[in-house]
Design a protein around this motif. Structure first.
Motif, PDB file in Angstrom:
ATOM      1  N   ASN A 287     135.925  68.147  12.943  1.00  0.00           N
ATOM      2  CA  ASN A 287     136.686  67.286  12.287  1.00  0.00           C
ATOM      3  C   ASN A 287     136.209  67.051  10.636  1.00  0.00           C
ATOM      4  N   GLY A 288     135.568  68.040  10.347  1.00  0.00           N
ATOM      5  CA  GLY A 288     135.182  67.614   8.986  1.00  0.00           C
ATOM      6  C   GLY A 288     133.671  67.245   8.596  1.00  0.00           C
ATOM      7  N   GLU A 289     132.990  66.712   9.371  1.00  0.00           N
ATOM      8  CA  GLU A 289     131.718  66.140   9.115  1.00  0.00           C
ATOM      9  C   GLU A 289     130.739  67.507   9.077  1.00  0.00           C
ATOM     10  N   SER A 290     129.803  67.169   7.798  1.00  0.00           N
ATOM     11  CA  SER A 290     128.756  68.127   7.726  1.00  0.00           C
ATOM     12  C   SER A 290     127.724  68.067   8.841  1.00  0.00           C
ATOM     13  N   PRO A 291     127.199  69.053   9.185  1.00  0.00           N
ATOM     14  CA  PRO A 291     126.196  69.088  10.299  1.00  0.00           C
ATOM     15  C   PRO A 291     124.842  68.744   9.807  1.00  0.00           C
ATOM     16  N   LYS A 292     124.818  68.672   8.446  1.00  0.00           N
ATOM     17  CA  LYS A 292     123.309  68.307   7.768  1.00  0.00           C
ATOM     18  C   LYS A 292     123.112  67.058   8.094  1.00  0.00           C
TER      19      LYS A 292
ATOM     20  N   MET B 166     123.398  65.164  10.980  1.00  0.00           N
ATOM     21  CA  MET B 166     124.274  64.708  12.110  1.00  0.00           C
ATOM     22  C   MET B 166     123.408  64.378  13.253  1.00  0.00           C
ATOM     23  N   THR B 167     123.435  63.146  13.271  1.00  0.00           N
ATOM     24  CA  THR B 167     122.666  62.534  14.406  1.00  0.00           C
ATOM     25  C   THR B 167     123.437  61.928  15.542  1.00  0.00           C
ATOM     26  N   TYR B 168     122.858  61.426  16.673  1.00  0.00           N
ATOM     27  CA  TYR B 168     123.450  60.648  17.598  1.00  0.00           C
ATOM     28  C   TYR B 168     122.324  59.933  18.555  1.00  0.00           C
ATOM     29  N   ALA B 169     122.344  58.751  18.785  1.00  0.00           N
ATOM     30  CA  ALA B 169     121.236  57.996  19.569  1.00  0.00           C
ATOM     31  C   ALA B 169     121.810  57.058  20.623  1.00  0.00           C
ATOM     32  N   GLU B 170     121.185  56.877  21.553  1.00  0.00           N
ATOM     33  CA  GLU B 170     121.699  55.941  22.575  1.00  0.00           C
ATOM     34  C   GLU B 170     120.617  55.566  23.712  1.00  0.00           C
ATOM     35  N   VAL B 171     120.527  54.288  24.030  1.00  0.00           N
ATOM     36  CA  VAL B 171     119.694  53.693  25.208  1.00  0.00           C
ATOM     37  C   VAL B 171     120.379  54.384  26.529  1.00  0.00           C
ATOM     38  N   VAL B 172     119.744  55.305  27.153  1.00  0.00           N
ATOM     39  CA  VAL B 172     119.921  55.799  28.364  1.00  0.00           C
ATOM     40  C   VAL B 172     119.290  55.493  29.572  1.00  0.00           C
ATOM     41  N   THR B 173     119.865  55.061  30.835  1.00  0.00           N
ATOM     42  CA  THR B 173     118.843  54.756  31.630  1.00  0.00           C
ATOM     43  C   THR B 173     118.744  55.855  32.668  1.00  0.00           C
ATOM     44  N   MET B 174     117.663  56.097  32.698  1.00  0.00           N
ATOM     45  CA  MET B 174     117.122  57.337  33.609  1.00  0.00           C
ATOM     46  C   MET B 174     116.724  56.816  34.840  1.00  0.00           C
ATOM     47  N   ASP B 175     116.161  57.786  35.718  1.00  0.00           N
ATOM     48  CA  ASP B 175     115.471  57.511  36.958  1.00  0.00           C
ATOM     49  C   ASP B 175     114.397  56.721  36.834  1.00  0.00           C
ATOM     50  N   ASP B 176     113.657  56.817  36.015  1.00  0.00           N
ATOM     51  CA  ASP B 176     112.311  56.127  35.693  1.00  0.00           C
ATOM     52  C   ASP B 176     112.480  55.082  34.768  1.00  0.00           C
ATOM     53  N   GLY B 177     113.698  54.461  34.416  1.00  0.00           N
ATOM     54  CA  GLY B 177     113.847  53.342  33.389  1.00  0.00           C
ATOM     55  C   GLY B 177     114.598  53.763  32.284  1.00  0.00           C
ATOM     56  N   LYS B 178     114.688  52.824  31.447  1.00  0.00           N
ATOM     57  CA  LYS B 178     115.462  53.130  30.041  1.00  0.00           C
ATOM     58  C   LYS B 178     114.655  53.835  29.164  1.00  0.00           C
ATOM     59  N   VAL B 179     115.437  54.501  28.517  1.00  0.00           N
ATOM     60  CA  VAL B 179     114.896  55.884  27.518  1.00  0.00           C
ATOM     61  C   VAL B 179     115.560  55.682  26.234  1.00  0.00           C
ATOM     62  N   TYR B 180     115.144  55.646  25.191  1.00  0.00           N
ATOM     63  CA  TYR B 180     115.905  55.853  23.855  1.00  0.00           C
ATOM     64  C   TYR B 180     115.998  57.430  23.541  1.00  0.00           C
ATOM     65  N   ARG B 181     117.147  57.734  23.203  1.00  0.00           N
ATOM     66  CA  ARG B 181     117.309  59.480  23.303  1.00  0.00           C
ATOM     67  C   ARG B 181     117.993  59.484  21.834  1.00  0.00           C
ATOM     68  N   HIS B 182     117.599  60.610  21.126  1.00  0.00           N
ATOM     69  CA  HIS B 182     117.969  60.732  19.729  1.00  0.00           C
ATOM     70  C   HIS B 182     118.215  62.305  19.639  1.00  0.00           C
ATOM     71  N   MET B 183     119.193  62.584  18.929  1.00  0.00           N
ATOM     72  CA  MET B 183     119.433  64.159  18.736  1.00  0.00           C
ATOM     73  C   MET B 183     119.915  64.339  17.021  1.00  0.00           C
ATOM     74  N   GLN B 184     119.449  65.557  16.758  1.00  0.00           N
ATOM     75  CA  GLN B 184     119.811  65.818  15.333  1.00  0.00           C
ATOM     76  C   GLN B 184     120.405  67.255  15.243  1.00  0.00           C
ATOM     77  N   ALA B 185     121.377  67.482  14.869  1.00  0.00           N
ATOM     78  CA  ALA B 185     122.079  68.791  14.515  1.00  0.00           C
ATOM     79  C   ALA B 185     121.112  69.554  13.891  1.00  0.00           C
TER      80      ALA B 185
ATOM     81  N   ALA C  45     125.905  81.414   8.948  1.00  0.00           N
ATOM     82  CA  ALA C  45     125.525  80.290   8.250  1.00  0.00           C
ATOM     83  C   ALA C  45     126.463  78.988   8.211  1.00  0.00           C
ATOM     84  N   GLY C  46     125.910  77.824   8.607  1.00  0.00           N
ATOM     85  CA  GLY C  46     126.636  76.869   8.629  1.00  0.00           C
ATOM     86  C   GLY C  46     127.219  76.235  10.044  1.00  0.00           C
ATOM     87  N   ASP C  47     127.034  77.304  10.874  1.00  0.00           N
ATOM     88  CA  ASP C  47     127.263  76.843  12.357  1.00  0.00           C
ATOM     89  C   ASP C  47     126.301  75.907  12.706  1.00  0.00           C
TER      90      ASP C  47
END
Ligand code: HEC
Length: 190
Positions: free
Chosen positions: A114-119, A121-140, A177-179
């Motif tokens: 959709n046109g966003e540069s991957p440089k 690019m991040t996404y973060a979320e608080v996720v409830t896992m088996d052993d409790g709440k976890v802050y998860r963060h990803m960067q392309a 390059a760029g992928d």
């Protein structure tokens, strides 16, 4: 290759950030970014050095051993788990995404379409896992020109042979390059 994995300065920056603001959730994206920067900087330094010194076949060793060593080192010195993942892994045993990560990687692909540069690019979320709440963060991780030697469509024969020998299940080829090659993935219990 027995150089220190991280310079004192990058490590102090990353770990200082991660430790001193541990209670303050507002700082979490900042901590994650500092750790990613430390990881990426030392990995790229190691990779460039090894490519220049011994060529790409020798540099395979850096990706195989130094990448997890740097990640483990950073994880140990902070409250974060840090690693790399991808929709098409070279080392599936170590780097395969879980369901949440697969979702985020797919989301990154569609954001790029959709046109966003991957440089940065991040996404973060608080996720409830088996052993409790976890802050998860990803960067392309965008594919750079230097990466194509080992992750591109046309890999030099002796290099392809070395990769095949070490990673018979390799899927991480055919990138331009760029992928988006994959992502840094971090998590911290809350
Ligand atoms: C010298 C060859 C080589 C070069 C150059 C190289 N890689 Fe890799 N890459 C590898 C190997 C080998 C692995 C498997 C590492 C392991 O065993 O965990 C890997 C793994 C990865 C992974 C982890 C996910 C997976 O596929 O298992 C990512 C992400 C990645 N590389 C990105 C990059 C990026 C981005 C670049 C350019 C900056 C790059 N690589 C350059 C050889 C290389």
């Amino acid at each position: 290759m027995t150089k220190p994995l991280l310079t004192a300065a990058t490590l102090a920056l990353a770990v200082g950030a991660a430790v001193s603001h541990a209670e303050d959730t507002i700082d979490e994206p900042w901590e994650a970014r500092a750790l990613i920067k430390a990881f990426a900087t030392s990995l790229q330094g190691e990779l460039k050095g090894a490519m220049a010194e011994g060529g790409p076949v020798c540099a395979i060793q850096v990706c195989k051993e130094e990448a997890p060593a740097i990640a483990a080192d950073l994880s140990q010195r902070s409250e974060w788990q840090i690693g790399r993942t991808s929709l098409k892994t070279r080392n599936g045993a170590r780097n395969a995404p879980d369901a949440w990560e697969t979702n985020v990687l797919e989301q990154f692909e569609s954001r790029q379409r959709n046109g966003e540069s991957p440089k940065g690019m991040t996404y973060a979320e608080v996720v409830t896992m088996d052993d409790g709440k976890v802050y998860r963060h990803m960067q392309a991780i965008p594919t750079g020109q230097v990466c194509v030697a080992c992750h591109g469509a046309r890999i030099a024969p002796e290099l392809a042979e070395a990769i095949d020998a070490a990673y018979p299940e390799d899927q991480a080829r055919g990138y331009k390059a760029g992928d988006i090659r994959g992502a840094f993935t971090l998590s911290k219990p809350m």
